[in-house]
Motif scaffolding. Structure first.
Motif, PDB file in Angstrom:
ATOM      1  N   THR A 132      -8.148 -43.000  25.609  1.00  0.00           N
ATOM      2  CA  THR A 132      -8.092 -41.536  25.640  1.00  0.00           C
ATOM      3  C   THR A 132      -6.680 -41.005  25.864  1.00  0.00           C
ATOM      4  O   THR A 132      -6.495 -39.817  26.078  1.00  0.00           O
ATOM      5  CB  THR A 132      -9.007 -41.004  26.753  1.00  0.00           C
ATOM      6  OG1 THR A 132      -8.570 -41.539  28.004  1.00  0.00           O
ATOM      7  CG2 THR A 132     -10.445 -41.415  26.508  1.00  0.00           C
ATOM      8  N   MET A 133      -5.690 -41.867  25.783  1.00  0.00           N
ATOM      9  CA  MET A 133      -4.305 -41.442  25.995  1.00  0.00           C
ATOM     10  C   MET A 133      -3.795 -40.694  24.769  1.00  0.00           C
ATOM     11  O   MET A 133      -3.849 -41.194  23.653  1.00  0.00           O
ATOM     12  CB  MET A 133      -3.435 -42.669  26.262  1.00  0.00           C
ATOM     13  CG  MET A 133      -1.978 -42.363  26.473  1.00  0.00           C
ATOM     14  SD  MET A 133      -1.038 -43.875  26.801  1.00  0.00           S
ATOM     15  CE  MET A 133       0.628 -43.227  26.913  1.00  0.00           C
ATOM     16  N   PRO A 134      -3.264 -39.464  24.943  1.00  0.00           N
ATOM     17  CA  PRO A 134      -2.751 -38.701  23.799  1.00  0.00           C
ATOM     18  C   PRO A 134      -1.386 -39.246  23.360  1.00  0.00           C
ATOM     19  O   PRO A 134      -0.743 -40.015  24.089  1.00  0.00           O
ATOM     20  CB  PRO A 134      -2.622 -37.281  24.346  1.00  0.00           C
ATOM     21  CG  PRO A 134      -2.383 -37.476  25.806  1.00  0.00           C
ATOM     22  CD  PRO A 134      -3.172 -38.693  26.199  1.00  0.00           C
ATOM     23  N   PRO A 135      -0.905 -38.827  22.202  1.00  0.00           N
ATOM     24  CA  PRO A 135       0.427 -39.268  21.766  1.00  0.00           C
ATOM     25  C   PRO A 135       1.526 -38.618  22.602  1.00  0.00           C
ATOM     26  O   PRO A 135       1.301 -37.619  23.290  1.00  0.00           O
ATOM     27  CB  PRO A 135       0.495 -38.810  20.308  1.00  0.00           C
ATOM     28  CG  PRO A 135      -0.423 -37.640  20.238  1.00  0.00           C
ATOM     29  CD  PRO A 135      -1.540 -37.944  21.202  1.00  0.00           C
TER      30      PRO A 135
ATOM     31  N   ILE B  98      -1.513 -41.930  15.079  1.00  0.00           N
ATOM     32  CA  ILE B  98      -0.985 -40.587  15.350  1.00  0.00           C
ATOM     33  C   ILE B  98      -0.921 -39.788  14.056  1.00  0.00           C
ATOM     34  O   ILE B  98      -0.473 -40.270  13.024  1.00  0.00           O
ATOM     35  CB  ILE B  98       0.416 -40.673  15.971  1.00  0.00           C
ATOM     36  CG1 ILE B  98       0.368 -41.470  17.282  1.00  0.00           C
ATOM     37  CG2 ILE B  98       0.997 -39.280  16.230  1.00  0.00           C
ATOM     38  CD1 ILE B  98       1.734 -41.736  17.869  1.00  0.00           C
ATOM     39  N   SER B  99      -1.375 -38.529  14.127  1.00  0.00           N
ATOM     40  CA  SER B  99      -1.257 -37.593  13.012  1.00  0.00           C
ATOM     41  C   SER B  99      -0.131 -36.613  13.322  1.00  0.00           C
ATOM     42  O   SER B  99      -0.110 -35.995  14.392  1.00  0.00           O
ATOM     43  CB  SER B  99      -2.574 -36.827  12.817  1.00  0.00           C
ATOM     44  OG  SER B  99      -2.403 -35.780  11.882  1.00  0.00           O
ATOM     45  N   LEU B 100       0.818 -36.476  12.386  1.00  0.00           N
ATOM     46  CA  LEU B 100       1.933 -35.544  12.544  1.00  0.00           C
ATOM     47  C   LEU B 100       1.866 -34.484  11.453  1.00  0.00           C
ATOM     48  O   LEU B 100       1.764 -34.817  10.268  1.00  0.00           O
ATOM     49  CB  LEU B 100       3.272 -36.283  12.471  1.00  0.00           C
ATOM     50  CG  LEU B 100       3.559 -37.294  13.589  1.00  0.00           C
ATOM     51  CD1 LEU B 100       4.872 -38.017  13.315  1.00  0.00           C
ATOM     52  CD2 LEU B 100       3.616 -36.608  14.950  1.00  0.00           C
TER      53      LEU B 100
ATOM     54  N   SER C 173      -1.006 -35.437  17.207  1.00  0.00           N
ATOM     55  CA  SER C 173      -2.345 -35.566  17.787  1.00  0.00           C
ATOM     56  C   SER C 173      -2.924 -36.931  17.417  1.00  0.00           C
ATOM     57  O   SER C 173      -2.452 -37.593  16.494  1.00  0.00           O
ATOM     58  CB  SER C 173      -3.267 -34.443  17.290  1.00  0.00           C
ATOM     59  OG  SER C 173      -3.401 -34.495  15.877  1.00  0.00           O
ATOM     60  N   ASN C 174      -3.930 -37.349  18.137  1.00  0.00           N
ATOM     61  CA  ASN C 174      -4.716 -38.534  17.787  1.00  0.00           C
ATOM     62  C   ASN C 174      -6.168 -38.292  18.172  1.00  0.00           C
ATOM     63  O   ASN C 174      -6.522 -37.188  18.611  1.00  0.00           O
ATOM     64  CB  ASN C 174      -4.145 -39.799  18.439  1.00  0.00           C
ATOM     65  CG  ASN C 174      -4.192 -39.756  19.963  1.00  0.00           C
ATOM     66  OD1 ASN C 174      -4.830 -38.884  20.560  1.00  0.00           O
ATOM     67  ND2 ASN C 174      -3.500 -40.697  20.600  1.00  0.00           N
ATOM     68  N   ALA C 175      -7.001 -39.304  18.009  1.00  0.00           N
ATOM     69  CA  ALA C 175      -8.430 -39.122  18.256  1.00  0.00           C
ATOM     70  C   ALA C 175      -8.730 -38.785  19.705  1.00  0.00           C
ATOM     71  O   ALA C 175      -9.805 -38.266  20.023  1.00  0.00           O
ATOM     72  CB  ALA C 175      -9.182 -40.389  17.847  1.00  0.00           C
TER      73      ALA C 175
END
Length: 529
Positions: free
Chosen positions: A271-274, A307-309, A359-361
């Protein structure tokens, strides 16, 4: 050991040169020898120069060989022990390309060794054993080797030029692969399940030996260290983190992680964000010239999901290019890089806000970084005004002000002042809407009709505009006199008003005093006599 060149059987390719012009030179046979029977009154320098030796990637070389010396004939008074030098100098010349005539470059050779026989006999033997030649620049492609006769008779029976690899080594959990000799350190790696806090380095010397070790590998937590490996741990109560279940296997402890965690020990949360994006490609403290194109790169590292940028300009989404999406094999963290190409600087782009969202999942909301694009724009003719202030009656100086309106940055503007074509220095100050420059000049030095010119230059785009103002002595002095008269008149008016008010005040005060006296008299009871 790899041999680059051997003199055995190839001496005919070497060049002989008589540097002292005494008529003696090296004799080139299956073995090469020099016979210089002159005394100390001459240079005793006969050169034997090798053909071009390509380095083939070597960054340092060694020399090894065998030399025979025959001493002077001491029956000759000129060849006494004091006058007879017996040695052989070894020199090297590093080059970027082969030379047409190396004889012309003798002064550029560097002496790397001087060989002297060990015994004073009629025939003495001396070895050249692993003489290290100094390192050279990365542009060096090869070398020339030279032997300079400093004795009366020298015979080279064998000479080799070589380099050695430093072979692969594994010690103290550190691995260094086959490497060429170099004064620059080579970098090693730690074995699996081991890390080092500082880079691992070693020097590979010309003799093929590793030396000067720095850095230290240590096994990861729970692993057992040997000199070669880090042995896998056995299960304990603390082996697996965050509720992971431990099982002993042949390869060591194995952790079965909860679905929210991952890693060898279940130590990482899914659950760690980018990480916060980092934008590069533009210095926010500067501006971009009109017409120039730039590219912005957004990088984010962190989290255990891809990661989505996304790029935005003034809150509107724009297309960009994915450069990379990688995962660190040790930390398991993801790292992504997205590039935005072809941003052209226009006046309309000034102040545009470019935003990168990561962002990520596991993200609840994107992590955002932004930068504001500043475009260098220069002044226009209508944006410059030159104002001539009246002569100061007290000082006799006149002030001239040049006001330039410009978009950011003000620091791109420079001012040049002239009076009737001659340069005048100006003082510069900022104001809210642009930039101001002013000069203060002694009016007595000015001629009626003289012209002040203010030129404004934009160093960012090369634009230049200028405006003039003409000095009129009568107008300036009249303005100054008028100004002085207005000030004096104003002061006199204020004094007159003050005096009038004072007179009125005194009259009113006098009336009030008499009225009070009458009233006081009526307040006294009448006395009968």
């Amino acid at each position: 050991m790899d041999t680059l060149l051997s003199s055995v059987g190839t001496a005919s390719n070497w060049t002989s040169h008589d540097a002292d012009s005494d008529g003696t030179t090296w004799q080139i046979n299956p073995t090469s020898f020099s016979s210089d029977s002159q005394g100390a009154s001459t240079a005793q320098e006969n050169w034997l120069i090798s053909p071009y030796i390509p380095l083939q990637g070597a960054t340092a070389i060694g020399i090894r060989g065998y030399v025979n010396f025959k001493f002077c004939d001491y029956a000759d008074p000129e060849l006494s022990i004091a006058n007879c030098r017996v040695s052989l100098q070894v020199s090297v010349l590093s080059v970027t390309t082969p030379m047409d005539n190396v004889i012309n470059a003798l002064s550029a050779f560097n002496v790397v060794a001087e060989v002297v026989p060990t015994k004073y006999e009629e025939l003495a033997l001396a070895d050249i054993e692993d003489v290290e030649v100094p390192n050279w620049t990365s542009s060096t492609s090869g070398v020339y080797l030279a032997f300079v006769d400093k004795g009366t008779r020298v015979t080279i029976t064998e000479m080799n030029v070589f380099y050695k690899y430093c072979g692969r080594t594994l010690t103290n959990l550190a691995v260094f692969n086959d490497s060429m000799p170099s004064s620059s350190p080579h970098t090693g790696t730690c074995v699996e399940d081991a890390t080092s806090q500082i880079p691992l380095t070693r020097i590979c010397h010309v003799d093929g030996k590793w030396e000067d070790f720095t850095g230290e590998c240590t096994c990861d937590t729970d692993f057992t260290s040997t000199s070669m490996t880090c042995d896998a741990p056995k299960c304990t109560d603390t082996t697996c983190k965050n509720g992971g279940v431990c099982t002993d296997t042949e390869s060591g402890a194995f952790c079965d992680c909860d679905e929210k965690f991952l890693g060898k020990r279940c130590q990482f949360s899914k659950t760690m964000p980018p990480g916060k994006p980092v934008i590069t490609g533009y210095d926010a403290a500067s501006c971009v010239n009109i017409g120039e194109k730039i590219s912005l790169t957004c990088t984010s590292e962190g989290g255990f999901q891809p990661i989505s940028l996304l790029w935005f300009c003034n809150a509107a989404g724009i297309n960009s290019t994915l450069v990379s999406q990688k995962r660190n094999t040790t930390t398991l963290l993801y790292r992504a890089e997205q590039r935005l190409d072809g941003i052209e600087a226009t006046v309309g782009q000034h102040g545009a806000r470019y935003e990168c969202r990561a962002s990520n999942a596991a993200s609840h909301e994107p992590v955002v970084s932004d930068t504001t694009l500043l475009v260098c724009a220069g002044p226009t003719t209508s944006s410059i005004s030159v104002i001539l202030k009246p002569v100061d009656a007290a000082t006799g100086y006149v002030n001239v002000i040049c006001d330039a309106e410009s978009t950011y940055p003000f620091t791109a503007l420079t001012f040049e002042w002239s009076y009737n074509g001659e340069s005048v220095l100006g003082l510069i100050e900022y104001h809210a809407a642009g930039r101001i420059s002013s000069i203060t000049v002694n009016a007595s030095k000015l001629a009626d009709g003289g012209i002040f010119t203010c030129s404004v230059n934009n160093t960012a785009n090369g634009m230049q505009e200028s405006e003039n103002v003409r000095y009129r002595e009568s107008i300036q002095q009249a303005s100054a006199a008028s100004k002085t008269g207005m000030i004096i008149g104003g002061v006199l008016a204020i004094l007159a008003i003050g005096i009038g008010l004072y007179i009125c005040y005194m009259k009113r005060k006098s009336k009030k005093t008499k009225h009070a006296d009458v009233k006081y008299q009526h307040s006294i009871p009448r006395q009968e006599l």
